[in-house]
Design a protein around this motif. Structure first.
Motif, PDB file in Angstrom:
ATOM      1  N   LEU A   1       0.825  -1.204   0.000  1.00  9.03           N
ATOM      2  CA  LEU A   1       0.000   0.000   0.000  1.00  9.03           C
ATOM      3  C   LEU A   1       0.857   1.252   0.000  1.00  9.03           C
ATOM      4  CD1 LEU A   1      -2.670  -0.969   2.708  1.00  9.03           C
ATOM      5  CD2 LEU A   1      -3.014  -0.877   0.221  1.00  9.03           C
TER       6      LEU A   1
ATOM      7  N   GLN B   1      -2.831   5.421   1.076  1.00 12.02           N
ATOM      8  CA  GLN B   1      -3.879   4.390   1.172  1.00 12.02           C
ATOM      9  C   GLN B   1      -3.942   3.850   2.607  1.00 12.02           C
ATOM     10  OE1 GLN B   1      -2.076   2.094  -2.057  1.00 12.02           O
ATOM     11  NE2 GLN B   1      -3.977   2.253  -3.228  1.00 12.02           N
ATOM     12  N   GLU B   2      -2.750   3.567   3.134  1.00 12.08           N
ATOM     13  CA  GLU B   2      -2.675   3.018   4.477  1.00 12.08           C
ATOM     14  C   GLU B   2      -3.274   3.988   5.503  1.00 12.08           C
ATOM     15  OE1 GLU B   2       1.284   1.719   4.901  1.00 12.08           O
ATOM     16  OE2 GLU B   2       0.695   0.147   6.299  1.00 12.08           O
TER      17      GLU B   2
ATOM     18  N   PHE C   1      -5.518   6.337   5.039  1.00 11.41           N
ATOM     19  CA  PHE C   1      -6.978   6.425   4.934  1.00 11.41           C
ATOM     20  C   PHE C   1      -7.620   5.288   5.724  1.00 11.41           C
ATOM     21  CE2 PHE C   1      -9.047   9.539   2.060  1.00 11.41           C
ATOM     22  CZ  PHE C   1      -7.947  10.370   1.870  1.00 11.41           C
ATOM     23  N   ARG C   2      -7.027   4.113   5.650  1.00 12.38           N
ATOM     24  CA  ARG C   2      -7.583   2.981   6.401  1.00 12.38           C
ATOM     25  C   ARG C   2      -7.391   3.191   7.896  1.00 12.38           C
ATOM     26  NH1 ARG C   2      -5.901  -2.898   7.424  1.00 12.38           N
ATOM     27  NH2 ARG C   2      -7.941  -3.844   7.775  1.00 12.38           N
ATOM     28  N   GLU C   3      -6.177   3.572   8.271  1.00 11.75           N
ATOM     29  CA  GLU C   3      -5.882   3.684   9.704  1.00 11.75           C
ATOM     30  C   GLU C   3      -6.677   4.799  10.371  1.00 11.75           C
ATOM     31  OE1 GLU C   3      -1.651   3.920   9.738  1.00 11.75           O
ATOM     32  OE2 GLU C   3      -1.460   1.737   9.513  1.00 11.75           O
TER      33      GLU C   3
ATOM     34  N   HIS D   1      -9.651   5.862   9.365  1.00  9.65           N
ATOM     35  CA  HIS D   1     -11.063   5.765   8.993  1.00  9.65           C
ATOM     36  C   HIS D   1     -11.460   6.947   8.109  1.00  9.65           C
ATOM     37  CE1 HIS D   1     -15.121   4.509   8.918  1.00  9.65           C
ATOM     38  NE2 HIS D   1     -15.585   5.174   9.945  1.00  9.65           N
TER      39      HIS D   1
ATOM     40  N   LEU E   1     -12.540   6.813   5.158  1.00 10.01           N
ATOM     41  CA  LEU E   1     -13.501   6.459   4.115  1.00 10.01           C
ATOM     42  C   LEU E   1     -14.668   5.699   4.735  1.00 10.01           C
ATOM     43  CD1 LEU E   1     -12.484   3.203   2.317  1.00 10.01           C
ATOM     44  CD2 LEU E   1     -10.899   4.283   3.897  1.00 10.01           C
ATOM     45  N   GLN E   2     -15.819   5.847   4.104  1.00 10.98           N
ATOM     46  CA  GLN E   2     -16.995   5.074   4.519  1.00 10.98           C
ATOM     47  C   GLN E   2     -17.487   4.246   3.338  1.00 10.98           C
ATOM     48  OE1 GLN E   2     -19.757   7.385   6.950  1.00 10.98           O
ATOM     49  NE2 GLN E   2     -18.059   8.267   8.089  1.00 10.98           N
TER      50      GLN E   2
ATOM     51  N   GLY F   1     -16.547   4.533   0.321  1.00 10.56           N
ATOM     52  CA  GLY F   1     -15.411   4.265  -0.560  1.00 10.56           C
ATOM     53  C   GLY F   1     -15.522   4.833  -1.960  1.00 10.56           C
TER      54      GLY F   1
ATOM     55  N   THR G   1     -13.181   7.723  -2.482  1.00 18.01           N
ATOM     56  CA  THR G   1     -11.863   7.434  -1.915  1.00 18.01           C
ATOM     57  C   THR G   1     -10.726   7.389  -2.933  1.00 18.01           C
ATOM     58  OG1 THR G   1     -13.053   6.230  -0.209  1.00 18.01           O
ATOM     59  CG2 THR G   1     -10.671   5.911  -0.300  1.00 18.01           C
TER      60      THR G   1
ATOM     61  N   ASN H   1     -11.796  12.848   9.284  1.00 17.48           N
ATOM     62  CA  ASN H   1     -10.789  11.778   9.277  1.00 17.48           C
ATOM     63  C   ASN H   1      -9.939  11.787   8.003  1.00 17.48           C
ATOM     64  OD1 ASN H   1     -11.573  10.911  11.766  1.00 17.48           O
ATOM     65  ND2 ASN H   1     -12.919   9.281  11.013  1.00 17.48           N
TER      66      ASN H   1
ATOM     67  N   LEU I   1      -9.834  -1.778  12.777  1.00 19.48           N
ATOM     68  CA  LEU I   1      -9.832  -1.170  11.431  1.00 19.48           C
ATOM     69  C   LEU I   1     -10.785  -1.936  10.528  1.00 19.48           C
ATOM     70  CD1 LEU I   1      -6.076  -0.323  10.819  1.00 19.48           C
ATOM     71  CD2 LEU I   1      -7.890   1.108  11.797  1.00 19.48           C
ATOM     72  N   ARG I   2     -11.351  -1.262   9.560  1.00 17.87           N
ATOM     73  CA  ARG I   2     -12.430  -1.866   8.784  1.00 17.87           C
ATOM     74  C   ARG I   2     -11.929  -2.919   7.807  1.00 17.87           C
ATOM     75  NH1 ARG I   2     -16.964   1.797   6.443  1.00 17.87           N
ATOM     76  NH2 ARG I   2     -15.426   1.900   4.773  1.00 17.87           N
TER      77      ARG I   2
ATOM     78  N   ASP J   1     -12.132  -1.953   3.988  1.00 19.94           N
ATOM     79  CA  ASP J   1     -11.367  -0.840   3.417  1.00 19.94           C
ATOM     80  C   ASP J   1     -10.342  -1.241   2.371  1.00 19.94           C
ATOM     81  OD1 ASP J   1     -12.817   0.867   4.888  1.00 19.94           O
ATOM     82  OD2 ASP J   1     -11.251   1.393   6.311  1.00 19.94           O
TER      83      ASP J   1
ATOM     84  N   PHE K   1     -11.546  -0.928  -1.050  1.00 20.22           N
ATOM     85  CA  PHE K   1     -11.875   0.439  -1.487  1.00 20.22           C
ATOM     86  C   PHE K   1     -10.629   1.292  -1.716  1.00 20.22           C
ATOM     87  CE2 PHE K   1     -15.933  -0.361   1.056  1.00 20.22           C
ATOM     88  CZ  PHE K   1     -16.638  -0.726  -0.066  1.00 20.22           C
ATOM     89  N   ILE K   2      -9.632   1.154  -0.866  1.00 22.26           N
ATOM     90  CA  ILE K   2      -8.446   2.019  -1.030  1.00 22.26           C
ATOM     91  C   ILE K   2      -7.550   1.557  -2.170  1.00 22.26           C
ATOM     92  CG2 ILE K   2      -8.369   2.893   1.342  1.00 22.26           C
ATOM     93  CD1 ILE K   2      -6.337   0.813   2.042  1.00 22.26           C
TER      94      ILE K   2
ATOM     95  N   TYR L   1     -18.811  -1.628  -7.491  1.00 21.85           N
ATOM     96  CA  TYR L   1     -20.096  -0.920  -7.481  1.00 21.85           C
ATOM     97  C   TYR L   1     -20.872  -1.337  -8.728  1.00 21.85           C
ATOM     98  CZ  TYR L   1     -17.545   1.869  -4.057  1.00 21.85           C
ATOM     99  OH  TYR L   1     -16.807   2.267  -2.962  1.00 21.85           O
TER     100      TYR L   1
ATOM    101  N   GLY M   1     -21.415   1.994   3.463  1.00 19.26           N
ATOM    102  CA  GLY M   1     -20.530   2.963   4.091  1.00 19.26           C
ATOM    103  C   GLY M   1     -20.471   2.804   5.599  1.00 19.26           C
TER     104      GLY M   1
ATOM    105  N   MET N   1     -14.542   3.860  16.572  1.00 20.53           N
ATOM    106  CA  MET N   1     -14.032   4.574  15.395  1.00 20.53           C
ATOM    107  C   MET N   1     -15.127   4.733  14.342  1.00 20.53           C
ATOM    108  SD  MET N   1     -11.179   3.140  12.715  1.00 20.53           S
ATOM    109  CE  MET N   1     -12.354   2.051  11.874  1.00 20.53           C
TER     110      MET N   1
ATOM    111  N   HIS O   1     -19.478  12.202  12.512  1.00 20.15           N
ATOM    112  CA  HIS O   1     -18.868  13.226  11.643  1.00 20.15           C
ATOM    113  C   HIS O   1     -19.696  13.423  10.368  1.00 20.15           C
ATOM    114  CE1 HIS O   1     -14.614  11.970  13.289  1.00 20.15           C
ATOM    115  NE2 HIS O   1     -15.316  12.662  14.170  1.00 20.15           N
TER     116      HIS O   1
END
Ligand code: FES
Ligand code: FES
Lengths: 156, 783
Positions: A85, A89-90, A92-94, A96, A98-99, A101, A104, A142, B11-12, B15, B18-19, B25, B506, B672, B679
């Protein structure tokens, strides 16, 4: 009318024919099947389609494929993958950052360019620098933290 | 032993995809041989549809077919139904004019689909659509919410454009209390119309398989099963067992992807008719025109108090805009999700609310993040603030004085709800402290010294979430139950597949639900996979909205997990040669009491699927359990939001210097994720309060039809957020959770307007409080 374009996408040389009105995002998504780059609007306002063109963040929905002759294009897929990564990218994950995505990939590509471009990174610079990328989910709090944290790592 | 993950910011899991750009989608999916659809939409808000001439378009390159609203009518497709029957105060049923899949004889809002062009490529479909010529005879349009009832009738069956006239509460007692009150505060307000704008535009692919006669619909839905039910039972597109709906990764919803719309319905019908797969992806302009909008209320309210400021009665009259048709849940939003919340956190003994809901020639209006509850909260928290100003008391203290106290629970409000638990003062105190309310006067003095105005505003909100007890919902007019399904499938190796009828777009369910189940079994979160969004995979479920997923869907999973443990204990009892009653399950191990003998969760799973040494006479093999959980009450998240602003009087530009949210969501699985939900919700609340406004002109043309005209909150519009939690555990669901997805959007708008009006020193500034409005208010104040 059809044109022929040759460019380099994520380190691979690509040569293809496409209609002259093909946008860069169409080329990326429809022709190269790199669907990490998203389309969120039709007025060049949301930034979901952001990629790097010769190292600078651009909205790929407003660039014609024809303008990319000989260019280096990096999409989210070329930035880093699961085993390797990119610090952005890392982060954004750490953090949070993104929801859903959807914003993102574009947000990350813009943020990477922002950190490269701006000599000093702080909350104000990040918020103003990411003004062209809409996120409907996170409220940006975030995302700001993620960019701050990634900037530190990228500069070390 | 695996670490307990409940309450930890894991952590999700979702993710990574997505990242790295590996999300999937609907728009990312392409099927072999697929065609593309493009909709011809009405350019008029209100017009008679004459001849639709498709001959020229049909001969254009790549065109496969053009289907019109007239063919929809010929095929006798049902209309798109509204799932909630509201009765007017005279007992009559709400008016529900036919909501056709595509308009055949009359169009009622700009953007309403009239025809579907199917072509080999998107460009070909779009080009051909421009050559479909439709004869329209324009009619006068009804646009304004407040004036709708005096406009020309849009539908003969709905005189005065009135859908229903609903009431709740005791009118006579409320009138009497107001009559005799020492002080009455009055407030008239508009709750501004919003456009949800999830960043992923709606999209769908309908794929009819001629061989199996199965129709698969990929679509951007928050509730694929509900969509299937509507398309089968009501619109009668296909039999339920022949329709599979897949909602893959979905890029945000906020309510707007609950509903069953014309487009995916038309696509499904056309795919069956033509025997081809058809893909449609909305352009953003189409989202603006044809996604269901939110809010749009006009209200008058009166709050009566005694000499000491004790609330005696609240009387409210609201007109709510439904738009041109009743969308899927539209009728419930300004009634059961609004009127019932008017007690707020207070012991107001008498409340009476009347709601007239009206049709206009605008896009349908339905649930948008908070749905009814932001409108109720805005009204209550603004009028309470005005009352404090009129009485000359601290707004925090007037609220405190009237709050329902912990000893009062369960508390029956005069507007039908029974709050189970809460401690509102604890949240208020914590928020006052985090916001440094006590230090405000100094900060204000500093601002003034710099030529700036400074204000602070509170909002103490409550919401009813966790929709909903089915019997209650049914009694109130819901067409469906509102339970949720969950399945916990333990695999032979001891990893777990969890299936839920809720949908994550999300919210991070793939992580939160994994934490919930992993903790119960003492296994790693990485060993749990959460599956959602495919009617072909999981049991019927009701989906995600109303902050219901964890409190209802998570509860179903919790019950299913308990069943797994129960069965595991029986298997363990056999293997350990003990009595079931002497088997404990803790930290992933089944232990025989008073012995050192135990079996791991994984060993029990394996034994269940390889039942060589197994109580096969009494127990079926396998280890997978389901639950359908029907909540016994709503849940009641509540809290206090405090906004502090600084305003430049020369420009009216308002900066939120601090936004504090303190919320009680009951048990929290992943802090989190919960903070992230706050938010995002607050950001949308700030959007409503300061930036966003859907505008139609008098002829019903949408003036805010792009991101250039509709002001979305961007990174530099928003502050950092200060978020705190307090906890009273929900008394009636096994998770103890209340839901957190909507609170931010519910609690924040009145806090912001209270802060801005406090800074400027005026009674009211309507939402959105743009710099121009704020500047004008400052000028008027100075004049
Ligand atoms: S899709 Fe390119 S800016 Fe929105
Ligand atoms: S994470 Fe959903 S739009 Fe940004």
């Amino acid at each position: 009318m059809s044109i022929s374009v040759q460019l380099n996408v994520n380190g691979k040389s690509v040569k293809l024919d496409c209609p002259a009105n093909t946008t860069l995002v169409d080329l990326i998504r429809e022709r190269l099947e790199l669907t990490g780059t998203h389309v969120g609007c039709d007025t060049s306002q949301c930034g979901a389609c952001t990629v790097h063109l010769n190292g600078r963040a651009v909205k790929s929905c407003t660039i014609l494929a024809a303008q990319c002759e000989g260019a280096e294009v990096t999409t989210i897929e070329g930035l880093g993958d699961t085993d390797n990564l990119h610090p952005m990218q890392e982060a954004f994950r750490e953090c949070h950052g993104l929801q859903c995505g959807f914003c993102t990939p574009g947000m990350i590509m813009s943020a990477v360019d922002l950190v490269h471009r701006e000599p000093s990174i702080n909350e104000r610079v990040i918020r103003e620098g990411l003004e062209g990328n809409i996120c409907r989910c996170t409220g940006y709090h975030n995302i700001v933290l993620a960019v701050e944290s990634a900037a530190k790592k990228m500069r070390n | 032993m695996v670490e307990q993950s409940i309450g930890k910011s894991v952590l999700r899991k979702e993710d990574l995809r997505f990242i790295t750009g590996n999300g999937r989608y609907t728009g990312d999916i392409d099927l072999r041989g697929q065609t593309h659809g493009y909709f011809v939409r009405s350019p008029y808000a209100h017009a008679v549809v004459g001849e639709v001439d498709t001959s020229e378009a049909r001969s254009m390159p790549g065109v496969v077919a053009i289907l019109t609203g007239k063919q929809v009518a010929e095929d006798e497709l049902g209309g798109l139904p509204c799932g909630w029957m509201i009765h007017s105060k005279d007992g009559s049923e709400m008016k529900q004019p036919l909501h056709p899949v595509m308009a055949a004889t009359k169009v009622n809002y700009v953007g309403e689909p009239v025809a579907l062009v199917v072509a080999d490529s998107f460009d070909e479909a779009k080009n051909a659509a421009e050559h479909v010529s439709v004869d329209y005879e324009e009619l006068p349009a009804v646009v304004s919410t407040a004036a709708a009832q005096s406009g020309p009738d849009i539908y003969a069956e709905a005189p005065g454009n009135t859908c229903y006239q609903w009431e709740l509460g005791e009118k006579a007692a409320t009138d009497a209390a107001i009559e005799g009150a020492a002080h009455v505060t009055r407030y008239s307000l508009t709750n501004n119309r919003l456009i949800p704008n999830a960043l992923e535009p709606r999209a769908a692919i309908a794929d009819f398989n001629r061989g199996t006669e199965e129709l698969t619909l990929y679509t951007t839905s928050q509730n694929p099963h509900l969509a299937r039910l509507i398309l089968t039972a009501f619109v009668q597109i296909a039999p339920e067992h022949k329709l599979r709906i897949i909602a893959p990764d979905v890029g945000g919803g906020f309510g707007s992807k609950i509903f069953v719309y014309s487009e995916e319905t038309a696509l499904a019908w056309a795919s069956m008719k033509l025997g081809v797969a058809i893909k449609w992806t909305a352009e953003r302009s189409e989202s603006f025109l044809a996604d269901a909008h939110g809010r749009d209320h006009v209200s008058d309210a009166e709050l009566a108090m005694d000499e000491e400021g004790n609330f005696l009665a609240l009387r409210v009259k609201t007109t709510a805009n439904m738009g041109a048709y009743l969308s899927t849940f539209a009728s419930a939003v300004p009634t059961y999700l609004y009127g019932t919340l008017l007690a707020g956190q207070y012991k107001t003994p008498n409340i009476y609310v009347e709601v007239d809901s009206v049709f206009t020639n605008t896009a349908p209006v339905d649930a948008y993040r908070g749905a009814g509850r932001p409108e109720a909260t805005f009204l209550v928290e603004r009028i309470v603030d005005l009352a404090a100003k009129e009485l000359g008391v601290d707004p925090a203290e007037l609220r405190r004085k009237n709050m329902i106290q912990p000893a009062d629970f369960p508390y029956q409000t005069p507007v039908a709800l029974e709050y189970d638990i809460g401690d509102y003062e604890v949240s208020l105190n914590k928020a006052l402290e985090m916001a440094d309310y006590a230090g405000f006067a100094n900060r204000k003095a500093d601002s003034e010294a710099n030529g700036k105005l400074r204000g602070i505003g509170l909002s103490c909100y409550i919401e009813a979430c966790g929709l909903a007890p089915s019997a209650l919902a049914g009694a109130l007019g819901a067409g469906v139950g509102l339970w949720e399904s969950g399945e916990v499938r333990v695999n032979p190796t001891g990893s777990v597949t969890v299936l839920t009828g809720t949908h994550s777009h999300g919210q991070g369910h793939e992580t939160t639900f994994a934490q919930l189940v992993a903790s119960r079994f003492g296994i790693s979160v990485d060993d749990v996979e959460v599956v959602h969004g495919d009617t072909g995979k999981m049991d019927f479920g009701l989906g995600t909205y109303g902050s219901r997923s964890l409190s209802v869907g998570g509860s179903a999973l919790s019950v299913a997990a308990d069943k797994v443990v129960e069965k595991g204990r029986k298997i363990a009892a056999h293997l350990l040669e003990g009595d079931v009653d002497n088997i404990d399950f803790e930290d992933g191990e089944f232990r025989l009491k008073e012995s050192n003998r135990s079996k791991t969760f994984q060993e029990i799973a394996f034994a269940a699927y390889v039942p060589h040494d197994y109580p096969i006479e009494e127990l079926e093999p396998g280890l997978a359990e389901k639950a359908f959980y029907d909540p016994v009450n709503f849940t009641y998240p509540a809290g206090t939001h405090i906004c502090e602003v600084e305003i430049d009087p020369e420009t009216g530009v308002t900066e939120i210097t601090k936004f504090t949210a303190v919320d009680d969501f009951g048990t929290i699985i992943n802090p989190m994720i919960v903070e992230g939900q706050v938010h995002g919700g607050v950001a949308q609340g700030i959007g409503q309060a300061m930036l966003e406004q859907c505008v139609y002109d008098e002829s019903g043309q949408l003036q805010t039809g792009s991101f250039m005209d509709y002001c979305m909150p961007r990174a530099d519009d928003l502050p950092n957020f200060t978020v705190g939690m307090t906890t009273t555990v929900c008394t009636h669901n096994p998770v103890g959770a209340k839901g957190c997805g909507e609170a931010g959007a519910i609690g924040s708008p009145p806090a912001i307007i209270n802060a801005i009006t406090d800074a400027v020193g005026v009674r009211d500034i309507s939402m959105p409080a743009t710099p121009e409005k704020v500047w004008r208010a400052i000028q008027e104040q100075r004049a």
